[in-house]
Design a protein around this motif. Structure first.
Motif, PDB file in Angstrom:
ATOM      1  N   UNK A 145      77.670  86.592  62.708  1.00  0.00           N
ATOM      2  CA  UNK A 145      77.705  87.993  62.849  1.00  0.00           C
ATOM      3  C   UNK A 145      76.352  88.543  62.541  1.00  0.00           C
ATOM      4  N   UNK A 146      76.280  89.946  62.595  1.00  0.00           N
ATOM      5  CA  UNK A 146      75.026  90.501  62.193  1.00  0.00           C
ATOM      6  C   UNK A 146      74.183  90.354  60.848  1.00  0.00           C
ATOM      7  N   UNK A 147      75.418  90.229  59.718  1.00  0.00           N
ATOM      8  CA  UNK A 147      74.745  89.966  58.307  1.00  0.00           C
ATOM      9  C   UNK A 147      75.955  88.948  57.901  1.00  0.00           C
ATOM     10  N   UNK A 148      75.762  87.565  58.298  1.00  0.00           N
ATOM     11  CA  UNK A 148      76.662  86.675  57.974  1.00  0.00           C
ATOM     12  C   UNK A 148      76.307  85.614  56.972  1.00  0.00           C
ATOM     13  N   UNK A 149      77.022  84.792  56.706  1.00  0.00           N
ATOM     14  CA  UNK A 149      76.735  83.662  55.807  1.00  0.00           C
ATOM     15  C   UNK A 149      75.595  82.805  55.976  1.00  0.00           C
ATOM     16  N   UNK A 150      75.326  82.511  57.342  1.00  0.00           N
ATOM     17  CA  UNK A 150      74.194  81.968  58.012  1.00  0.00           C
ATOM     18  C   UNK A 150      72.770  82.633  57.463  1.00  0.00           C
ATOM     19  N   UNK A 151      72.797  83.704  57.954  1.00  0.00           N
ATOM     20  CA  UNK A 151      71.330  84.505  57.777  1.00  0.00           C
ATOM     21  C   UNK A 151      71.131  84.883  56.067  1.00  0.00           C
ATOM     22  N   UNK A 152      72.265  85.016  55.490  1.00  0.00           N
ATOM     23  CA  UNK A 152      71.967  85.486  54.030  1.00  0.00           C
ATOM     24  C   UNK A 152      71.529  84.062  53.465  1.00  0.00           C
ATOM     25  N   UNK A 153      71.951  82.841  53.847  1.00  0.00           N
ATOM     26  CA  UNK A 153      71.323  81.647  53.144  1.00  0.00           C
ATOM     27  C   UNK A 153      69.981  81.410  53.766  1.00  0.00           C
ATOM     28  N   UNK A 154      69.628  81.455  55.014  1.00  0.00           N
ATOM     29  CA  UNK A 154      68.376  80.958  55.480  1.00  0.00           C
ATOM     30  C   UNK A 154      67.325  81.910  55.194  1.00  0.00           C
ATOM     31  N   UNK A 155      67.654  83.351  54.971  1.00  0.00           N
ATOM     32  CA  UNK A 155      66.493  84.145  54.925  1.00  0.00           C
ATOM     33  C   UNK A 155      66.015  83.946  53.579  1.00  0.00           C
ATOM     34  N   UNK A 156      66.843  83.631  52.416  1.00  0.00           N
ATOM     35  CA  UNK A 156      66.370  83.425  51.105  1.00  0.00           C
ATOM     36  C   UNK A 156      65.706  82.148  50.946  1.00  0.00           C
ATOM     37  N   UNK A 157      66.671  81.197  51.690  1.00  0.00           N
ATOM     38  CA  UNK A 157      65.824  79.676  51.488  1.00  0.00           C
ATOM     39  C   UNK A 157      64.708  79.525  52.016  1.00  0.00           C
ATOM     40  N   UNK A 158      64.481  80.197  53.196  1.00  0.00           N
ATOM     41  CA  UNK A 158      63.190  79.942  54.032  1.00  0.00           C
ATOM     42  C   UNK A 158      62.318  80.633  53.312  1.00  0.00           C
ATOM     43  N   UNK A 159      62.378  81.869  52.714  1.00  0.00           N
ATOM     44  CA  UNK A 159      61.392  82.457  52.171  1.00  0.00           C
ATOM     45  C   UNK A 159      60.845  81.663  50.562  1.00  0.00           C
ATOM     46  N   UNK A 160      61.882  81.332  50.007  1.00  0.00           N
ATOM     47  CA  UNK A 160      61.784  80.463  48.790  1.00  0.00           C
ATOM     48  C   UNK A 160      60.669  79.259  49.214  1.00  0.00           C
ATOM     49  N   UNK A 161      61.222  78.268  50.111  1.00  0.00           N
ATOM     50  CA  UNK A 161      60.367  77.189  50.337  1.00  0.00           C
ATOM     51  C   UNK A 161      59.088  77.663  51.112  1.00  0.00           C
ATOM     52  N   UNK A 162      58.862  78.563  51.543  1.00  0.00           N
ATOM     53  CA  UNK A 162      57.704  79.008  52.153  1.00  0.00           C
ATOM     54  C   UNK A 162      56.738  79.554  51.030  1.00  0.00           C
ATOM     55  N   UNK A 163      57.300  80.022  49.922  1.00  0.00           N
ATOM     56  CA  UNK A 163      56.363  80.438  48.849  1.00  0.00           C
ATOM     57  C   UNK A 163      56.234  82.244  49.231  1.00  0.00           C
ATOM     58  N   UNK A 164      57.034  82.985  50.030  1.00  0.00           N
ATOM     59  CA  UNK A 164      56.668  84.124  50.462  1.00  0.00           C
ATOM     60  C   UNK A 164      57.634  85.090  49.889  1.00  0.00           C
ATOM     61  N   UNK A 165      57.703  86.479  49.902  1.00  0.00           N
ATOM     62  CA  UNK A 165      58.517  87.287  49.236  1.00  0.00           C
ATOM     63  C   UNK A 165      59.341  88.153  50.213  1.00  0.00           C
ATOM     64  N   UNK A 166      59.082  87.735  51.435  1.00  0.00           N
ATOM     65  CA  UNK A 166      59.687  88.685  52.817  1.00  0.00           C
ATOM     66  C   UNK A 166      61.193  88.272  52.972  1.00  0.00           C
ATOM     67  N   UNK A 167      61.791  87.384  52.438  1.00  0.00           N
ATOM     68  CA  UNK A 167      63.047  86.939  52.438  1.00  0.00           C
ATOM     69  C   UNK A 167      64.021  87.366  51.352  1.00  0.00           C
ATOM     70  N   UNK A 168      63.292  88.490  50.477  1.00  0.00           N
ATOM     71  CA  UNK A 168      64.164  89.073  49.295  1.00  0.00           C
ATOM     72  C   UNK A 168      65.240  90.000  49.991  1.00  0.00           C
ATOM     73  N   UNK A 169      66.469  89.776  49.466  1.00  0.00           N
ATOM     74  CA  UNK A 169      67.654  90.778  49.855  1.00  0.00           C
ATOM     75  C   UNK A 169      68.263  91.251  48.647  1.00  0.00           C
ATOM     76  N   UNK A 170      68.834  92.440  48.903  1.00  0.00           N
ATOM     77  CA  UNK A 170      69.535  93.092  47.577  1.00  0.00           C
ATOM     78  C   UNK A 170      70.900  92.299  47.552  1.00  0.00           C
ATOM     79  N   UNK A 171      71.110  91.692  46.456  1.00  0.00           N
ATOM     80  CA  UNK A 171      72.361  90.735  46.373  1.00  0.00           C
ATOM     81  C   UNK A 171      73.717  91.554  46.303  1.00  0.00           C
ATOM     82  N   UNK A 172      73.246  92.840  46.264  1.00  0.00           N
ATOM     83  CA  UNK A 172      74.878  93.473  45.881  1.00  0.00           C
ATOM     84  C   UNK A 172      75.538  93.515  47.431  1.00  0.00           C
ATOM     85  N   UNK A 173      74.968  93.035  48.451  1.00  0.00           N
ATOM     86  CA  UNK A 173      75.379  92.815  49.659  1.00  0.00           C
ATOM     87  C   UNK A 173      76.866  92.067  49.516  1.00  0.00           C
TER      88      UNK A 173
END
Length: 338
Positions: A145-173
């Motif tokens: 979907x537009x905001x699915x489990x796949x996207x919520x995982x890879x955005x945070x995971x990729x940002x973490x392993x790349x060492x960047x802050x761009x994948x930070x999301x509001x976990x209230x979602x």
């Protein structure tokens, strides 16, 4: 810690799923962000975990769901990337098309030991495949979907392993999912967190996934694969059987243009950008032709030959990179480093 069921473990222990250990989640991104060595294996398990978080929220808000439906959802979340090629999007999207891995996933789920595992639990492999491609109502939307489990995982995971802050999301979602008319939706209070997900995706594509060096390396390796397929060094089915390192080894041990390009990528001696143009500076007719060329190898090669003739260089030393929709950022013409 992620708690797994017996079914989860049976799926994870299959050969097709174990192969995901050999495929980097972000393709050639590690050439720019060296920490990006994580694989589709842990991402798939993470997606299953996030799917459970979303479903838990829906249950708290009154959703009643049969046990088999729940098990099917978790299986779909685990298996959503089972059809990816080696080198992931670097190869699959450019050569085979962006949706092919989902169609291949259906074949793998249906015709491998995974089908036996699912049948042993009384689950329908066709239904799980349909969930992966978004055809089973709100349950599908949790995985696709537009905001699915796949996207919520890879955005945070990729940002973490790349060492960047761009994948930070509001976990209230995670607490704001609802079901309305058999569609997965976000509550009004979840609008701001939803915006944070979309903005994180925008930043990650702009700064990480579509980094010019990542695109150069991806274009070079995808072209090497094209040569390898044309020269019978590889078969298309091989791309779904092997992992990243084995694919690179096959290319480097071969002869011809695929060997040259693979060696250059392996040694990080990449082509340089010779010309760059923004889409908003491009005429509609040219945009139409470029988008056609992205999915038509013959047309793209013709454009590269025309550029090479004007520049007086070897046509094999000119690569056109045309980004995918919907994030069309630039057109690159790439040449070897001098």
């Amino acid at each position: 810690n992620i708690l797994l069921t017996d079914l989860d473990i049976k799926i994870i222990d299959t050969h097709p799923f174990q192969r995901l250990r050999k495929i980097r989640q972000t393709g050639m991104v590690y050439l720019v962000y060296p920490g990006a060595q994580h694989t589709r294996f842990e991402h798939s398990i993470g997606t299953r975990y996030v799917a459970e978080q979303i479903l838990s929220t829906l249950k708290i808000n009154g959703l009643e769901i049969a046990k088999d439906e729940e098990k099917s959802l978790y299986a779909a979340a685990l298996l959503h990337d089972i059809g990816h090629t080696a080198l992931s999007h670097s190869v699959g999207d450019i050569i085979l098309g962006p949706e092919v891995h989902e169609l291949v996933a259906k074949q793998i789920i249906k015709h491998t030991e995974i089908n036996d595992v699912l049948n042993s639990e009384g689950l329908d492999s066709d239904k799980i495949s349909d969930m992966i491609i978004g055809k089973v109502g709100f349950l599908s939307h949790i995985v696709r979907g537009e905001i699915d489990a796949d996207r919520l995982d890879y955005l945070r995971r990729d940002a973490y392993y790349c060492g960047v802050a761009y994948g930070v999301i509001d976990t209230r979602i995670f607490t704001e999912y609802r079901v309305f008319n058999n569609t997965l939706t976000i509550s009004r209070k979840g609008l701001r967190p939803a915006e944070s997900v979309l903005f994180a995706r925008y930043l990650m594509y702009n700064i990480v996934y579509n980094h010019k060096t990542v695109r150069i390396a991806s274009t070079m390796i995808s072209r090497a694969i094209e040569y390898a397929l044309k020269n019978n060094v590889l078969r298309v089915e091989d791309l779904y059987r092997i992992g990243d390192e084995e694919l690179m080894e096959i290319l480097i041990k071969s002869e011809g243009e695929q060997k040259r390009l693979a060696q250059l990528v392996n040694e990080r001696r990449l082509f340089k950008r010779a010309y760059y143009q923004d889409w908003d500076e491009t005429s509609k007719d040219l945009i139409k032709m470029l988008l056609q060329a992205r999915n038509n190898i013959t047309l793209r090669n013709k454009l590269e030959e025309e550029i090479a003739n004007v520049a007086g260089v070897n046509p094999q030393d000119v690569l056109i990179d045309i980004p995918e929709l919907p994030i069309l950022l630039f057109v690159n013409i790439l040449t070897p480093a001098s």
